[in-house]
Design a protein around this motif. Structure first.
Motif, short mmCIF file in Angstrom:
data_model
loop_
_atom_site.label_atom_id
_atom_site.label_comp_id
_atom_site.label_asym_id
_atom_site.label_seq_id
_atom_site.Cartn_x
_atom_site.Cartn_y
_atom_site.Cartn_z
N ASN A 146 0.83 -1.21 0.00
CA ASN A 146 0.00 0.00 0.00
C ASN A 146 0.86 1.26 0.00
O ASN A 146 0.54 2.25 -0.67
CB ASN A 146 -0.92 -0.01 1.22
N LEU A 147 1.95 1.24 0.76
CA LEU A 147 2.84 2.40 0.80
C LEU A 147 3.40 2.71 -0.58
O LEU A 147 3.43 3.87 -1.02
CB LEU A 147 3.98 2.16 1.79
N ILE A 148 3.85 1.68 -1.27
CA ILE A 148 4.54 1.89 -2.54
C ILE A 148 3.54 2.16 -3.67
O ILE A 148 3.79 2.99 -4.55
CB ILE A 148 5.42 0.67 -2.85
N SER A 149 2.40 1.46 -3.66
CA SER A 149 1.44 1.67 -4.75
C SER A 149 0.90 3.09 -4.75
O SER A 149 0.59 3.65 -5.82
CB SER A 149 0.29 0.67 -4.63
N ARG A 150 0.79 3.71 -3.57
CA ARG A 150 0.29 5.08 -3.51
C ARG A 150 1.29 6.09 -4.05
O ARG A 150 0.96 7.25 -4.26
CB ARG A 150 -0.09 5.43 -2.07
N MET A 151 2.53 5.67 -4.26
CA MET A 151 3.52 6.57 -4.86
C MET A 151 3.26 6.77 -6.35
O MET A 151 3.73 7.73 -6.94
CB MET A 151 4.93 6.00 -4.67
N GLY A 152 2.51 5.82 -6.95
CA GLY A 152 2.31 5.88 -8.40
C GLY A 152 1.66 7.17 -8.86
O GLY A 152 2.06 7.75 -9.87
N GLY A 153 0.64 7.64 -8.13
CA GLY A 153 -0.04 8.87 -8.52
C GLY A 153 0.88 10.07 -8.49
O GLY A 153 0.83 10.94 -9.38
N THR A 154 1.75 10.13 -7.47
CA THR A 154 2.69 11.25 -7.37
C THR A 154 3.71 11.22 -8.51
O THR A 154 4.03 12.25 -9.10
CB THR A 154 3.42 11.19 -6.02
N VAL A 155 4.24 10.03 -8.82
CA VAL A 155 5.21 9.90 -9.91
C VAL A 155 4.57 10.28 -11.24
O VAL A 155 5.17 10.98 -12.07
CB VAL A 155 5.78 8.48 -9.95
N GLU A 156 3.33 9.84 -11.47
CA GLU A 156 2.62 10.21 -12.71
C GLU A 156 2.39 11.71 -12.79
O GLU A 156 2.47 12.30 -13.87
CB GLU A 156 1.28 9.47 -12.77
N GLU A 157 2.12 12.33 -11.64
CA GLU A 157 1.95 13.79 -11.62
C GLU A 157 3.25 14.49 -12.03
O GLU A 157 3.23 15.46 -12.78
CB GLU A 157 1.53 14.25 -10.22
N PHE A 158 4.37 13.99 -11.55
CA PHE A 158 5.66 14.56 -11.94
C PHE A 158 5.87 14.42 -13.44
O PHE A 158 6.36 15.36 -14.10
CB PHE A 158 6.80 13.85 -11.19
N GLU A 159 5.53 13.27 -14.00
CA GLU A 159 5.70 13.06 -15.43
C GLU A 159 4.80 14.00 -16.23
O GLU A 159 5.22 14.53 -17.27
CB GLU A 159 5.41 11.61 -15.79
N ASP A 160 3.56 14.19 -15.76
CA ASP A 160 2.64 15.11 -16.45
C ASP A 160 3.16 16.54 -16.39
O ASP A 160 3.08 17.28 -17.40
CB ASP A 160 1.25 15.04 -15.81
N ARG A 161 3.68 16.95 -15.24
CA ARG A 161 4.22 18.30 -15.13
C ARG A 161 5.43 18.49 -16.04
O ARG A 161 5.61 19.56 -16.64
CB ARG A 161 4.61 18.59 -13.67
N THR A 162 6.24 17.45 -16.15
CA THR A 162 7.41 17.53 -17.04
C THR A 162 6.97 17.68 -18.49
O THR A 162 7.53 18.51 -19.23
CB THR A 162 8.27 16.26 -16.89
N ALA A 163 5.97 16.89 -18.90
CA ALA A 163 5.48 16.99 -20.28
C ALA A 163 4.87 18.36 -20.55
O ALA A 163 5.07 18.93 -21.64
CB ALA A 163 4.44 15.88 -20.54
N GLN A 164 4.15 18.91 -19.58
CA GLN A 164 3.55 20.23 -19.76
C GLN A 164 4.62 21.30 -19.90
O GLN A 164 4.51 22.23 -20.72
CB GLN A 164 2.64 20.55 -18.58
N ILE A 165 5.67 21.20 -19.10
CA ILE A 165 6.77 22.17 -19.19
C ILE A 165 7.45 22.08 -20.55
O ILE A 165 7.79 23.11 -21.16
CB ILE A 165 7.79 21.92 -18.05
#
Length: 321
Positions: A146-165
C-alpha cells in the motif's frame, strides 16, 4: 490508551477483531496474530513499548526513534524495518514523506508512526470486508504494498508536469518556466533520495531467511520491489528531462536575447553616422556650410537618407541582416 491507535486480532480468514487495551494486555500468541499500531510520540506508547512489550532495546529504540531512514534487519528471529510513503495528507507536500516503523514476529506485528498514513485505512477496510491479511507475513506485505502503490499517482503527476513544461517551452519560452523547472527538479530529487534506501530495505526483506514468511509473500514482495524500482527509474527520467528542458529554455532565452541585441546593434550602427553628422552641423560657430541657403535643411535630409540607404546596401552585402 491514547497512544494505541489500532489493535486487531486476525482470525486467519481475512477478518479481524478490534481489541481494547484490556484485551491487548490479556493477549497470548495462541490467541492468533495481533497487530498493534501506535503513535510513537505519545507518552503512553513510550511507556508501554519500553516497559511491557518485551522487546529488545535495539528494537525499542528503533520503534520510538525520530530517525526514519528506510532499512530492514533481522533481530532474534523477528524483522525490524522502517519504511516510508508519500505524504498524501491534505496541505502536505508529497516529497515530505511519512514514515512507519515495524517490528514483525510470527504472531505479532507492532507498527509506530507520527503522521497519519492512508495505507492503514486500506487495511482496516479490508478487514471489515473479510478480505484482509490472514497473518503477520501477509500484513507486512500489505503495508509495504500500500505504501509503494500510492507513490504511483505522485510519480505520474511529476511526469505530467514535465510533459507540460516541455510543451510550454516550445509555445511560450517564458522566464517564469525557470522557477517551475527548478521546483520540479527539487521535488523529484528529494523523492528519489528517499526511494533509493527504501529499495534496498525491500530487497533486504525479501532475501532474508525469515522462517515465518511464506513463499507466496516473498513473490509479492518481489513484485512490490520491482514496482518501486520502476518508480525510481521514472523519477530519474523526470529529473533528466527537467534538466534537458532547463538547458533548452536557457538556450532559447539566450537566443532571444542575442537576437534583440543584434537588432539594437544594427539600429545603433545605422544612426551612428547620422548622429555624427547632425552633431557636427549643429555646433554654434560661424562657417557652417549652407547656413544662408534656404533649402539647406532639405538637402541635408536627403543626404542623410542617402547615407542610410548606402549603409543598408553595405550591411546586406556583408550579410549582417
Amino acid at each position: 490508551m491514547n497512544g494505541l491507535l489500532y489493535a486487531y486480532l486476525m482470525d486467519g480468514k481475512g477478518s479481524a477483531k478490534r481489541l481494547d487495551w484490556e484485551s491487548v494486555n490479556k493477549w497470548k500468541p495462541q490467541d492468533g496474530p495481533l497487530w498493534l499500531h501506535f503513535d510513537y510520540t505519545s507518552p503512553e506508547t513510550i511507556d508501554w513499548i519500553t516497559s511491557n512489550s518485551g522487546l529488545d532495546e535495539v528494537v525499542i529504540d528503533s520503534l520510538l526513534s525520530e530517525e526514519s531512514r528506510p532499512r530492514a534487519a533481522m533481530v532474534d528471529g523477528g524483522l525490524l524495518a522502517a519504511l516510508r510513503g508519500v505524504n498524501l495528507n491534505p496541505g502536505s507536500d508529497p516529497e515530505d514523506m511519512v514514515a512507519i516503523r515495524l517490528w514483525v514476529e510470527q504472531d505479532r506485528l507492532i507498527t509506530t508512526r507520527r503522521r497519519k498514513l492512508l495505507s492503514e485505512d486500506d487495511i482496516i477496510k479490508a478487514f471489515e470486508a473479510n478480505q484482509g491479511p490472514e497473518n503477520t507475513s501477509e500484513l507486512l506485505v500489505e503495508i509495504a504494498g500500500n505504501l509503494i502503490s500510492r507513490m504511483g499517482g505522485t510519480v505520474e503527476e511529476f511526469e505530467d508536469r514535465t510533459a507540460q513544461i516541455e510543451e510550454d517551452i516550445i509555445d511560450t519560452e517564458s522566464y517564469s518556466l525557470r522557477s517551475k523547472i527548478s521546483e520540479l527538479r527539487r521535488e523529484a530529487i528529494m523523492l528519489r533520495r528517499h526511494l533509493a534506501p527504501q529499495r534496498e530495505a525491500m530487497t533486504r526483506i525479501q532475501t532474508e531467511k525469515i522462517a515465518w514468511m511464506q513463499d507466496r509473500d516473498r513473490v509479492y514482495l518481489r513484485e512490490i520491489t520491482d514496482q518501486l524500482m520502476r518508480f525510481t527509474e521514472d523519477l530519474d527520467s523526470v529529473r533528466d528531462r527537467a534538466a534537458v528542458s532547463q538547458e533548452e529554455l536557457s538556450n532559447r532565452l539566450a537566443e532571444q536575447m542575442n537576437t534583440r541585441m543584434y537588432v539594437l546593434s544594427i539600429v545603433a550602427a545605422l544612426f551612428m553616422p547620422l548622429g555624427f553628422l547632425t552633431g557636427l552641423l549643429g555646433i554654434n560657430v560661424a562657417g557652417i556650410p549652407g547656413a544662408e541657403y534656404r533649402f539647406a535643411f532639405w538637402v541635408f535630409i536627403l543626404f542623410l537618407c542617402a547615407v542610410v540607404i548606402l549603409q543598408i546596401l553595405i550591411f546586406k552585402k556583408k550579410k549582417w541582416f
